[in-house]
Enzyme design. Structure first.
Site, PDB file in Angstrom:
ATOM      1  N   HIS A  35       0.721  -1.143  -0.091  1.00 62.22           N
ATOM      2  CA  HIS A  35      -0.032   0.019  -0.215  1.00 62.22           C
ATOM      3  C   HIS A  35       0.978   1.331   0.044  1.00 62.22           C
ATOM      4  CE1 HIS A  35       0.390   0.088   4.395  1.00 62.22           C
ATOM      5  NE2 HIS A  35       0.281   1.183   4.462  1.00 62.22           N
ATOM      6  N   ASP A  66       0.502  -7.467   1.647  1.00 58.79           N
ATOM      7  CA  ASP A  66       1.159  -6.040   1.735  1.00 58.79           C
ATOM      8  C   ASP A  66       2.317  -5.774   1.580  1.00 58.79           C
ATOM      9  OD1 ASP A  66       0.223  -3.323   1.798  1.00 58.79           O
ATOM     10  OD2 ASP A  66       0.342  -3.436   3.973  1.00 58.79           O
ATOM     11  N   SER A  83       4.585   2.650   8.131  1.00 55.11           N
ATOM     12  CA  SER A  83       4.347   1.578   7.182  1.00 55.11           C
ATOM     13  C   SER A  83       5.563   1.294   6.269  1.00 55.11           C
ATOM     14  CB  SER A  83       2.960   1.633   6.353  1.00 55.11           C
ATOM     15  OG  SER A  83       1.877   1.979   7.007  1.00 55.11           O
ATOM     16  N   LEU A 124      -6.625 -23.679  -1.484  1.00 52.70           N
ATOM     17  CA  LEU A 124      -7.763 -24.991  -1.323  1.00 52.70           C
ATOM     18  C   LEU A 124      -9.422 -24.625  -0.981  1.00 52.70           C
ATOM     19  CD1 LEU A 124      -5.156 -26.373   1.436  1.00 52.70           C
ATOM     20  CD2 LEU A 124      -5.450 -26.800  -0.985  1.00 52.70           C
TER      21      LEU A 124
END
Length: 301
Positions: free
Chosen positions: A48, A78, A154, A206
């Site tokens: 992001h 991310d 971040s 799955l």
């Protein structure tokens, strides 16, 4: 016993060693953090933070802003790998996941609110956390920390006392205090290798929801492992249903390799790349084996 003065000196030396590897990442009007993890100018940051990959710039430790390219990005974890054409950058190694434990001291370094290379101290509060992400995604296998993480942190590293990156800071819970989350070095290690090789991650599913489970002493002795994956739900019409997986099954391994957390499943499904996935399960006190034909789906950029 280490005195407070000795601890303070050790932390100061740690930050002095680690900070030069922590760089600012700018994409348009947004800003975050990245950490140099490999030679030839490769950085880790958040998906992001990297955004579309256009107009990316990295601010070096001396304040110079240079152009960066997005090598690869993965919204599901991310994580993004960037590269700048600079040599001689200080780098930080990713920690061995086996050495990361609850209670360890960690330092978060980043650029919160564009205050460059800000430092906060905390501990690893918990392992294997799950957190809802954008668009209904679920981030799994996260580290939880009480080190202060704010907007702009971040993509920055969570560093242990040895100067190793145990996680990439990614999120906070806005209404909580002292609860930050980082993508674990375990996840970052395999994701970065795939992104550097291919630029994207092609996932195979799955069709289950599951959680990591610490096994009882008796069950650990019977299965030969301390942790496994508990199946919570199996999606209708999924490959898991076709193969016979059921809720409450314990997944012990894939491809003959033991699994102890959901990230192990993601890693093996991506890196092994086989059309048929052999799955070892524990059901009614018996080890059983199933073959699952997973559904392929490429992660969007």
């Amino acid at each position: 016993m280490t005195s407070l003065a000795e601890l303070s000196d050790s932390l100061q030396q740690l930050v002095a060693r680690a900070s030069p590897a922590v760089l600012g990442v700018e994409q348009g009007r947004g800003a975050g953090t990245g950490v140099v993890f490999a030679v030839d100018g490769y950085l880790l940051t958040n998906h992001h933070v990297a955004g579309s990959g256009r107009n990316l710039r990295v601010r070096l430790a001396d304040g110079e802003a240079v152009e960066a390219e997005r090598v690869g990005s993965d919204a599901a974890t991310d994580l993004a790998v960037l590269r700048v054409r600079q040599r001689g950058l200080v780098q930080l190694p990713l920690a061995d996941p086996a050495t990361v434990a609850v209670g360890q001291l960690v330092v978060a370094i980043g650029n919160p609110f564009r205050f460059e290379r800000s430092v906060s101290l905390g501990i690893v509060s918990a392992l294997d956390r799950s957190l809802p992400g954008p668009g209904g995604a679920l981030f799994e296998g996260l580290l939880q920390t009480d080190a202060a993480i704010n907007p702009g942190n971040s993509g920055g590293p969570l560093v242990n006392a040895r100067g190793e990156v145990v996680g990439i800071n990614t999120a906070v819970i806005p209404w909580a205090q002292g609860m930050g989350f980082a993508i674990s070095a375990r996840t970052a290690t395999w994701v970065t290798s795939v992104l550097m090789a291919k630029g994207h991650i092609e996932r195979r599913f799955l069709g289950i929801s599951a959680r990591s489970e610490q096994l009882s002493m008796a069950l650990a002795e019977a299965t030969g492992q301390a942790k496994a994956i508990r199946v919570i739900q199996v999606a209708n019409g999924s490959p898991a249903v076709s193969a016979g997986l059921r809720p409450e099954d314990l997944i012990l391994g894939l491809h003959g390799e033991p699994v102890g957390n959901v990230d192990d499943i993601h890693r093996l499904m991506v890196t092994r790349g086989l059309d048929v996935v052999p799955v070892a399960i524990w059901r009614r006190n018996t080890r059983e084996f199933l073959n699952v034909i997973p559904r392929k789906e490429r992660q969007a950029a």
